[in-house]
Write an enzyme that holds these catalytic residues in place. Structure first.
Site, PDB file in Angstrom:
ATOM      1  CG  HIS A 117      -1.961  -1.041   1.215  1.00 30.79           C
ATOM      2  ND1 HIS A 117      -3.075  -0.974   2.019  1.00 30.79           N
ATOM      3  CD2 HIS A 117      -2.087  -2.184   0.501  1.00 30.79           C
ATOM      4  CE1 HIS A 117      -3.842  -2.019   1.799  1.00 30.79           C
ATOM      5  NE2 HIS A 117      -3.261  -2.777   0.876  1.00 30.79           N
ATOM      6  CD  GLU A 141      -1.867   4.578   3.218  1.00 33.80           C
ATOM      7  OE1 GLU A 141      -2.993   5.102   3.329  1.00 33.80           O
ATOM      8  OE2 GLU A 141      -1.654   3.596   2.481  1.00 33.80           O
ATOM      9  CB  CYS A 174      -6.463  -0.176   5.080  1.00 36.75           C
ATOM     10  SG  CYS A 174      -4.788  -0.862   5.039  1.00 36.75           S
ATOM     11  CB  CYS A 230      -1.962   1.726   6.058  1.00 36.69           C
ATOM     12  SG  CYS A 230      -1.673   0.936   4.453  1.00 36.69           S
TER      13      CYS A 230
END
Length: 152
Positions: free
Chosen positions: A51, A53, A81, A84
């Site tokens: 992801h 992040e 999420c 993250c």
């Protein structure tokens, strides 16, 4: 638009148009300087943890030669999420600014909202049960005995 969020937005756009992953971008800033920029790369890496992040945290940690990103600020195009958010907290990032919400991500076909529902107990699709507590808890007793342990 905030200047740092604009950089995150541009990262998201770049990754999305290249089909690297979903429309997510992040930038990590410290002392008014960019430490890392990244976008979602789940599709190209075939790594569900890639992801924006997490990718930005990995880059920033290497650049700062530390897993402790205290004093850093994260700008990201969507509410992080749970994975993250955990990585952000482990990295000790001081502040997070996000654009879109988990509702917006759900409208785009992403599971963020559902994951928060699982954590909150509203969705029971994940089996989450403790087993073998005693032997696994003993690992922490051994950890505490180590003379050369490094704490987070």
């Amino acid at each position: 638009m905030n200047r740092w969020m604009k950089i995150a937005y541009d990262e998201a756009t770049k990754g999305m148009l290249a089909n690297d992953g979903g429309p997510f971008g992040s930038v990590i800033v410290k002392d008014d300087k960019i430490i890392a920029t990244a976008h979602n790369e789940v599709l190209t890496t075939k790594d569900p943890t890639a992801h924006a992040e997490v990718n930005a945290i990995r880059i920033a940690s290497k650049r700062l030669d530390s897993f402790d990103l205290s004093g850093c600020v994260l700008y990201t195009t969507c509410m992080p999420c749970p994975m993250c958010l955990g990585a952000i907290m482990w990295a000790r990032i001081s502040s997070v600014y996000y654009g879109a919400t988990e509702e917006d991500a759900a409208n785009g076909g992403f599971d963020d909202k559902r994951f928060y529902e699982i954590i909150n107990g509203a969705d029971k699709t994940l089996i989450f049960q403790q087993i073998d507590h005693k032997i696994n808890a003993e690992l922490f007793e051994e950890w505490n005995k180590k003379e050369n342990r490094v704490l987070y």
